[in-house]
Scaffold this motif. Structure first.
Motif, mmCIF file in Angstrom:
data_model
loop_
_atom_site.group_PDB
_atom_site.id
_atom_site.type_symbol
_atom_site.label_atom_id
_atom_site.label_comp_id
_atom_site.label_asym_id
_atom_site.label_seq_id
_atom_site.Cartn_x
_atom_site.Cartn_y
_atom_site.Cartn_z
ATOM 1 N N ASP A 108 0.822 -1.212 0.000
ATOM 2 C CA ASP A 108 0.000 0.000 0.000
ATOM 3 C C ASP A 108 0.855 1.260 0.000
ATOM 4 O O ASP A 108 0.462 2.286 -0.560
ATOM 5 C CB ASP A 108 -0.892 0.033 1.246
ATOM 6 C CG ASP A 108 -1.807 -1.182 1.345
ATOM 7 O OD1 ASP A 108 -2.539 -1.431 0.376
ATOM 8 O OD2 ASP A 108 -1.770 -1.868 2.388
ATOM 9 N N ILE A 109 2.000 1.182 0.671
ATOM 10 C CA ILE A 109 2.888 2.337 0.810
ATOM 11 C C ILE A 109 4.323 1.875 0.610
ATOM 12 O O ILE A 109 4.743 0.858 1.176
ATOM 13 C CB ILE A 109 2.749 2.984 2.205
ATOM 14 C CG1 ILE A 109 1.320 3.492 2.412
ATOM 15 C CG2 ILE A 109 3.749 4.126 2.378
ATOM 16 C CD1 ILE A 109 1.039 3.992 3.824
ATOM 17 N N VAL A 110 5.063 2.610 -0.213
ATOM 18 C CA VAL A 110 6.480 2.334 -0.440
ATOM 19 C C VAL A 110 7.269 3.564 -0.008
ATOM 20 O O VAL A 110 7.037 4.674 -0.501
ATOM 21 C CB VAL A 110 6.759 1.998 -1.912
ATOM 22 C CG1 VAL A 110 8.250 1.738 -2.125
ATOM 23 C CG2 VAL A 110 5.946 0.776 -2.350
ATOM 24 N N GLY A 136 -3.161 3.454 -6.705
ATOM 25 C CA GLY A 136 -3.771 4.238 -5.640
ATOM 26 C C GLY A 136 -2.954 4.284 -4.369
ATOM 27 O O GLY A 136 -3.278 5.032 -3.442
ATOM 28 N N GLY A 137 -1.891 3.479 -4.302
ATOM 29 C CA GLY A 137 -1.021 3.477 -3.134
ATOM 30 C C GLY A 137 -0.081 4.671 -3.135
ATOM 31 O O GLY A 137 -0.023 5.450 -4.088
ATOM 32 N N ARG A 187 3.072 7.806 -14.437
ATOM 33 C CA ARG A 187 2.670 6.641 -13.641
ATOM 34 C C ARG A 187 2.276 7.025 -12.214
ATOM 35 O O ARG A 187 1.918 6.159 -11.426
ATOM 36 C CB ARG A 187 3.802 5.605 -13.632
ATOM 37 C CG ARG A 187 4.090 5.025 -15.019
ATOM 38 C CD ARG A 187 5.282 4.090 -15.009
ATOM 39 N NE ARG A 187 6.535 4.797 -14.763
ATOM 40 C CZ ARG A 187 7.710 4.191 -14.597
ATOM 41 N NH1 ARG A 187 7.776 2.860 -14.613
ATOM 42 N NH2 ARG A 187 8.812 4.892 -14.394
ATOM 43 N N VAL A 188 2.369 8.325 -11.897
ATOM 44 C CA VAL A 188 1.946 8.800 -10.582
ATOM 45 C C VAL A 188 1.030 10.011 -10.733
ATOM 46 O O VAL A 188 1.026 10.680 -11.769
ATOM 47 C CB VAL A 188 3.155 9.200 -9.688
ATOM 48 C CG1 VAL A 188 4.026 7.990 -9.385
ATOM 49 C CG2 VAL A 188 3.965 10.304 -10.335
ATOM 50 N N ALA A 266 3.643 10.831 -3.630
ATOM 51 C CA ALA A 266 2.871 10.676 -4.862
ATOM 52 C C ALA A 266 1.974 9.461 -4.726
ATOM 53 O O ALA A 266 2.215 8.578 -3.908
ATOM 54 C CB ALA A 266 3.800 10.511 -6.064
ATOM 55 N N LYS A 267 0.928 9.432 -5.537
ATOM 56 C CA LYS A 267 0.037 8.279 -5.616
ATOM 57 C C LYS A 267 0.343 7.488 -6.889
ATOM 58 O O LYS A 267 0.549 8.062 -7.953
ATOM 59 C CB LYS A 267 -1.439 8.724 -5.658
ATOM 60 C CG LYS A 267 -1.922 9.437 -4.408
ATOM 61 C CD LYS A 267 -2.011 8.499 -3.234
ATOM 62 C CE LYS A 267 -2.620 9.183 -2.021
ATOM 63 N NZ LYS A 267 -2.624 8.292 -0.827
#
Length: 269
Positions: A108-110, A136-137, A187-188, A266-267
């Motif tokens: 979900d989050i990097v 969406g992450g 891509r974001v 960023a998403k």
């Protein structure tokens, strides 16, 4: 090509095992991980990957927030130091930031806190950050800026360092928002980029700062190792690093220097 990349990565692993980066991270910049975790809005139950996590400066506070965290790094010595100090439950995985051993859209989050910036091939590392993050992450990064103190420190050391491997890019480029936007492309979405400072007041004199980094910081140790046979170069670099600190000192006691970093979120589109 594969053999060359393996050699490059072995060199990076060896460099970051020099000195004592875990103590530097804990003593000088412990707050950066907390800043990054807050910016990423890490909450209980999130699947979080910390890339180039070192000894867990961001991974440990993410785990304290209740997330399911994997801390990944190329250097096993840093991971082991993180395991020893961790006061939260998380997984530690040896991994190359340019070839992460995780599935597509697994997290979900990097996160990466002054870590992924040191992977030599920026596009390859950026592609991996995006690949393992779900649509969406959130991707959240803290990186030293080219014009900030640490960026200037790398520029000061560069003439004394061994030549970089072919295709390698300077780490502080990750602190340039335009560079990161180019790496991520379309891509974001929802990109936010803010330059912020961390105030460092742990040293009495410029020479104290220099000697601390000479003893603990892998990249600085590697540069000094490269010129160890030339006392004149050692003396010149000694003076240049002390002068760098003097130029950035705010003139207070103890010596106080701001280190500028880029906080970018960023998403994943």
């Amino acid at each position: 090509m594969g053999e060359k990349i393996d050699t490059v990565k072995a060199g990076h692993r060896k460099m970051w095992a020099l000195g004592d980066y875990p103590s530097l991270a804990a003593e000088i910049i412990p707050s950066l991980g907390e800043v990054l975790v807050r910016a990423a809005n890490v909450t209980s139950g999130d699947r979080v990957l910390d890339v180039a996590a070192g000894s867990g400066n961001a991974a440990i506070p993410a785990a304290r927030a209740g997330a399911k965290v994997v801390a990944s790094d190329l250097t096993p010595e840093l991971l082991e130091a993180g395991r020893r100090k961790a006061d939260a439950d998380l997984e530690w995985r040896e991994a190359d930031a340019e070839a992460l051993p995780f599935g597509d859209a697994e997290f979900d989050i990097v996160l990466s806190c002054v870590g992924v910036m040191f992977a030599p091939h920026h596009q390859a590392a950026a592609d991996e950050l995006l690949r393992v993050c779900r649509p969406g992450g959130t991707i959240a990064l803290i990186n030293w800026t080219p014009g900030g103190f640490i960026g200037e420190m790398f520029a000061t050391m560069k003439p004394y360092a061994p030549p970089p491997p072919p295709g390698a890019q300077p780490p502080p480029l990750w602190g340039d928002p335009d560079h990161v936007r180019t790496l991520f492309g379309d891509r974001v979405t929802d990109v936010t980029a803010r330059r912020q400072n961390i105030q460092i007041d742990a040293f009495e004199k410029p020479e104290d700062f220099r000697d601390y980094f000479k003893a603990r910081y892998g990249p600085t140790i590697a540069v000094y190792n490269n010129i160890a046979g030339d006392p004149d170069k050692v003396a010149t670099l000694d003076a240049a690093l002390a002068d760098l600190v003097r130029r950035h000192d705010k003139g207070t006691s103890p010596l106080t220097v701001d280190w500028e970093y880029l906080l970018l979120t960023a998403k994943r589109a």
